[in-house]
Design an enzyme around this catalytic site. Sequence first.
Site, PDB file in Angstrom:
ATOM      1  N   ASP A   1      89.654  62.462 -56.801  1.00 32.76           N
ATOM      2  CA  ASP A   1      88.298  62.806 -57.224  1.00 32.76           C
ATOM      3  C   ASP A   1      88.248  62.840 -58.738  1.00 32.76           C
ATOM      4  O   ASP A   1      88.941  63.637 -59.374  1.00 32.76           O
ATOM      5  CB  ASP A   1      87.923  64.194 -56.666  1.00 32.76           C
ATOM      6  CG  ASP A   1      87.557  64.147 -55.196  1.00 32.76           C
ATOM      7  OD1 ASP A   1      86.670  63.348 -54.837  1.00 32.76           O
ATOM      8  OD2 ASP A   1      88.151  64.907 -54.410  1.00 32.76           O
TER       9      ASP A   1
ATOM     10  N   ASP B   1      83.517  62.437 -46.472  1.00 32.94           N
ATOM     11  CA  ASP B   1      84.158  63.263 -47.508  1.00 32.94           C
ATOM     12  C   ASP B   1      83.415  64.575 -47.712  1.00 32.94           C
ATOM     13  O   ASP B   1      82.249  64.576 -48.132  1.00 32.94           O
ATOM     14  CB  ASP B   1      84.169  62.449 -48.824  1.00 32.94           C
ATOM     15  CG  ASP B   1      84.840  63.172 -49.979  1.00 32.94           C
ATOM     16  OD1 ASP B   1      85.500  64.200 -49.752  1.00 32.94           O
ATOM     17  OD2 ASP B   1      84.700  62.683 -51.125  1.00 32.94           O
TER      18      ASP B   1
END
Length: 208
Positions: free
Chosen positions: A32, A169
């Site tokens: 991320d 996600d």
Amino acid sequence: MKVSVSFLKTKDNLVQTLKRIEQTDCDYIHVDVEDGIFVPNKTGVIQSNLQNSLKKLDVHLMCAHPSNFIEIYKNLNTEYITIQAEIKENLNSLINKIKTYNIKVGIALNPETSIKEIEPYLNLIDQVLVLSVHPGKGGQEFIKDVIPKIEKLIKLRNENNYHYIINVDGGINDKTINYLKDKQVDMVVSGSFVCLASDYQQQINKLR
Ligand code: DX5
Ligand code: ZN
């Protein structure tokens, strides 16, 4: 279903966390990347920590201007680079840039973003990353409202022979995975459920 592990929220330090993820049988490491513009937080420079990764990287750029980040992540063990649908940049040229490096392309959809926004790109991309939380931090609750969007993406893929994988996600744990298990979802990202536990592999086993 494949499992990609995010380390945005972890109880161990970065080096320790990455080492522990490497020791599991997870399919990808989900990286991320936050720029402080598209999302309020900004992640630190961690490329050197990922330099020797044996796991393939599934890179999620939560970034308003992804170009420079693409340049960084193209040099690592990267299989996917995913950009956000909502950014004000030319998605076609970003898609082409990623493809030039022989890296697979993903587009991420915030919970409130509709598939319509990315319809012109569905035949070009390799992954749709359906965000089931608002981007920006780990440890949030799964937003069930995204389930119809997942079903629509499956339907569109079947009808048109698109080749993108569907990756979900945010807020994935041993309970919320049940919303996805009977669907043609290819991959899930799990962060805090894995990295806040003492035994990472045990948590991954609960998802499989
Ligand atoms: C949200 C990130 C997610 C998140 C996943 O901004 O894109 O990848 O870190 O973490 P959990 O599984 O804790 O929701
Ligand atoms: Zn992510």
